[in-house]
Design a protein around this motif. Structure first.
Motif, PDB file in Angstrom:
ATOM      1  N   ALA A   1      46.510   2.346  28.976  1.00  0.00           N
ATOM      2  CA  ALA A   1      45.517   1.848  28.027  1.00  0.00           C
ATOM      3  C   ALA A   1      44.324   1.310  28.805  1.00  0.00           C
TER       4      ALA A   1
ATOM      5  N   ASP B   1      40.153  -0.576  28.207  1.00  0.00           N
ATOM      6  CA  ASP B   1      39.136  -1.070  27.277  1.00  0.00           C
ATOM      7  C   ASP B   1      37.964  -0.096  27.222  1.00  0.00           C
TER       8      ASP B   1
ATOM      9  N   HIS C   1      43.097  10.116  19.203  1.00  0.00           N
ATOM     10  CA  HIS C   1      43.837   9.426  18.147  1.00  0.00           C
ATOM     11  C   HIS C   1      44.897   8.475  18.704  1.00  0.00           C
TER      12      HIS C   1
ATOM     13  N   LYS D   1      45.801   4.983  20.442  1.00  0.00           N
ATOM     14  CA  LYS D   1      45.235   3.642  20.591  1.00  0.00           C
ATOM     15  C   LYS D   1      46.364   2.638  20.795  1.00  0.00           C
ATOM     16  N   THR D   2      45.972   1.392  21.056  1.00  0.00           N
ATOM     17  CA  THR D   2      46.915   0.281  20.949  1.00  0.00           C
ATOM     18  C   THR D   2      46.509  -0.581  19.762  1.00  0.00           C
ATOM     19  N   THR D   3      47.480  -1.260  19.173  1.00  0.00           N
ATOM     20  CA  THR D   3      47.232  -2.086  17.991  1.00  0.00           C
ATOM     21  C   THR D   3      46.882  -3.509  18.412  1.00  0.00           C
TER      22      THR D   3
ATOM     23  N   LYS E   1      47.462   7.483  15.660  1.00  0.00           N
ATOM     24  CA  LYS E   1      47.014   7.079  14.332  1.00  0.00           C
ATOM     25  C   LYS E   1      47.804   5.824  13.962  1.00  0.00           C
TER      26      LYS E   1
ATOM     27  N   ASN F   1      43.725  -2.888  20.721  1.00  0.00           N
ATOM     28  CA  ASN F   1      42.785  -1.902  20.193  1.00  0.00           C
ATOM     29  C   ASN F   1      42.097  -1.117  21.310  1.00  0.00           C
ATOM     30  N   ALA F   2      42.897  -0.726  22.267  1.00  0.00           N
ATOM     31  CA  ALA F   2      42.401  -0.036  23.457  1.00  0.00           C
ATOM     32  C   ALA F   2      42.616   1.457  23.343  1.00  0.00           C
ATOM     33  N   ASN F   3      41.867   2.219  24.118  1.00  0.00           N
ATOM     34  CA  ASN F   3      42.072   3.661  24.209  1.00  0.00           C
ATOM     35  C   ASN F   3      43.267   3.953  25.097  1.00  0.00           C
TER      36      ASN F   3
ATOM     37  N   SER G   1      44.911   7.000  27.554  1.00  0.00           N
ATOM     38  CA  SER G   1      44.692   8.299  28.215  1.00  0.00           C
ATOM     39  C   SER G   1      45.617   8.395  29.417  1.00  0.00           C
TER      40      SER G   1
END
Length: 247
Positions: free
Chosen positions: A158, A160, A213, A215-217, A225, A243-245, A247
């Motif tokens: 994850a 930012d 699609h 993410k982290t919550t 999703k 709320n991180a990406n 990859s």
């Protein structure tokens, strides 16, 4: 009033002839144009075929029908299920001798031999924090040659928005190396289809389709999703990035 006009050379509309005989079809109109090809003084009247009808009503796109939306959702779900995401455990890690930003890891994936994976984590995670760490590995990417070392997989992390902070995804305690990770409920553990081959992942751009699609919550749980990433032992998380990406 808006219209779409096909011209062979660029021109600027000067005026529209308002006295159009009734016998001229409505889709034909006469315009006065200034053409830079001939200079400012060259004014020429052209008859043009308008490619769309003129209207003062703004054009709006036609919303996708429910069936189209459902079809897109099914395709996206099939794409994420085609990824082979597995639990791994780093057995050995060292700095890449030819690339300052890369670590090289030997990762136990429950296979006869550990996988060699190169990761660009030098600027984000200390080397000793990787040793003996359980990780999440995207396992069906095509191997890549990274400065002379073939990397066979990718550690998932994850980050930012500014990509200044990066944290590896963490399988829960009790996860077993080699176990396949899925998105959804506990009940879906045994309903996952076979993963795509590395060639299919590359050719169909499956990872590129799914990645936006991920993410982290607010609770740092990894999701596709709204479907949580999990192993048989529980949810996959990161340490602190909300709320991180991924990859």
């Amino acid at each position: 009033m808006a219209s779409s006009i096909a011209l062979r050379s660029s021109a600027i509309l000067i005026s529209h002839s308002s006295n159009i005989p009734s016998y001229i079809p409505s889709h034909l109109r006469s315009f006065r144009l200034w053409s830079p090809r001939y200079g400012v003084s060259h004014i020429k009247t052209l008859t043009l075929n308008l490619l769309c009808s003129c209207s003062s009503t703004p054009l709006t796109s036609t919303p996708a029908s429910p069936s189209e939306e459902e079809s897109g959702e099914r395709a996206l779900q099939a794409a994420v299920e085609a990824l082979d995401i597995r639990v791994g455990r780093i057995q050995k890690v060292w700095r890449h001798p030819e690339a300052d930003s890369l670590y090289v890891e030997e990762v136990d994936m429950g296979e006869p031999e550990p996988r060699t994976i190169c990761s660009g984590l030098v600027n984000y995670i200390q080397q000793d924090h990787l040793q003996d760490k359980n990780v999440v590995v995207l396992a069906n990417l095509k191997p890549r040659n990274m400065r002379g070392i073939k990397s066979n997989g990718m550690l998932m992390a994850a980050s930012d928005v500014a990509h200044e902070n990066v944290e590896l995804l963490m399988p829960p305690e009790g996860s077993v190396p080699g176990e396949r990770i899925w998105f959804g409920s506990d009940a879906e553990a045994n309903s996952q289809p076979d993963a795509a081959s590395p060639n299919q992942v590359q050719k169909k751009k499956i990872w590129e389709t799914v990645q936006p699609h991920l993410k982290t919550t607010d609770n740092c749980v990894a999701v596709f999703k709204d479907r949580p990433m999990r192993t048989s032992a529980g949810l996959v998380t990161c340490s602190s990035l909300k709320n991180a990406n991924i990859s």
